[in-house]
Design a protein around this motif. Structure first.
Motif, PDB file in Angstrom:
ATOM      1  N   ASP A   1       0.848  -1.224   0.060  1.00 51.55           N
ATOM      2  CA  ASP A   1       0.008   0.140   0.043  1.00 51.55           C
ATOM      3  C   ASP A   1       0.996   1.236   0.110  1.00 51.55           C
ATOM      4  O   ASP A   1       0.596   2.392  -0.621  1.00 51.55           O
ATOM      5  N   MET A   2       2.093   1.153   0.468  1.00 46.48           N
ATOM      6  CA  MET A   2       2.879   2.216   0.627  1.00 46.48           C
ATOM      7  C   MET A   2       3.532   2.613  -0.669  1.00 46.48           C
ATOM      8  O   MET A   2       3.597   3.692  -1.119  1.00 46.48           O
ATOM      9  N   LYS A   3       3.858   1.465  -1.281  1.00 49.80           N
ATOM     10  CA  LYS A   3       4.307   1.801  -2.824  1.00 49.80           C
ATOM     11  C   LYS A   3       3.088   2.067  -3.877  1.00 49.80           C
ATOM     12  O   LYS A   3       3.589   3.220  -4.577  1.00 49.80           O
TER      13      LYS A   3
ATOM     14  N   HIS B   1       0.923   9.479  -5.569  1.00 51.51           N
ATOM     15  CA  HIS B   1       1.004  10.719  -5.134  1.00 51.51           C
ATOM     16  C   HIS B   1       0.148  11.178  -4.030  1.00 51.51           C
ATOM     17  O   HIS B   1      -0.132  12.369  -3.890  1.00 51.51           O
ATOM     18  N   ASP B   2      -0.533  10.128  -3.402  1.00 47.69           N
ATOM     19  CA  ASP B   2      -1.287  10.345  -2.282  1.00 47.69           C
ATOM     20  C   ASP B   2      -0.436  10.526  -0.758  1.00 47.69           C
ATOM     21  O   ASP B   2      -0.184   9.550  -0.082  1.00 47.69           O
ATOM     22  N   ALA B   3       0.088  11.916  -0.709  1.00 48.09           N
ATOM     23  CA  ALA B   3       0.799  12.319   0.303  1.00 48.09           C
ATOM     24  C   ALA B   3       0.258  12.082   1.686  1.00 48.09           C
ATOM     25  O   ALA B   3       0.776  11.495   2.608  1.00 48.09           O
TER      26      ALA B   3
END
Length: 149
Positions: free
Chosen positions: A11-13, A19-21
């Protein structure tokens, strides 16, 4: 079966690619907390450990939301709520109040004791059954109410 920690990394990748900061920031905080627990306890965190970390983080953020709202800082409360929403995706389906009450009743019957002296024994039976699926503070209050009734 995919471990929760692996799913968090994936999910982090995905958050990096999209680009969901906000989501990325929350996931990084979660991975850091998991890593900190692994270092502190010198273990490789399994699903139970990860769920405990997530539960603790959600509880901290719920407390923060209450404090921010009472202080009139709705903007900060919204940020904390957004983090709760991201973290909650990794928790198992939460138990309803009725399901928790049924588990408490079963545990009280198993222990066979009443009164506050049974609190620890009942809690030790209930905790593994609801871990990560119910707020332990609410469970504890429910047990206390049941034992004193």
């Amino acid at each position: 079966m995919v471990m929760i920690k692996d799913r968090i990394r994936e999910d982090m990748k995905a958050a990096m690619r999209s680009h969901d900061a906000a989501r990325l920031s929350t996931i990084r905080l979660l991975l850091a907390a998991i890593k900190q627990r692994e270092i502190d306890e010198q273990i490789e965190a399994g699903d139970e450990d990860v769920l405990a970390v997530i539960g603790k983080m959600v509880k901290q953020r719920r407390d923060s939301v209450e404090q921010y709202r009472s202080g009139g800082r709705e903007d900060l409360a919204a940020n904390e709520q957004a983090e709760i929403d991201v973290l909650s995706t990794y928790l198992p389906q939460q138990l309803s109040d009725e399901e928790v009450a049924a588990i408490v009743e079963e545990a009280v019957a198993e222990v066979g004791m009443t009164g506050m002296a049974a609190m620890g024994k009942v809690m030790s039976v209930v905790k593994p059954r609801v871990n990560g699926r119910a707020d332990l503070g609410k469970v504890s209050a429910l047990i206390k109410a049941r034992l004193t009734a």
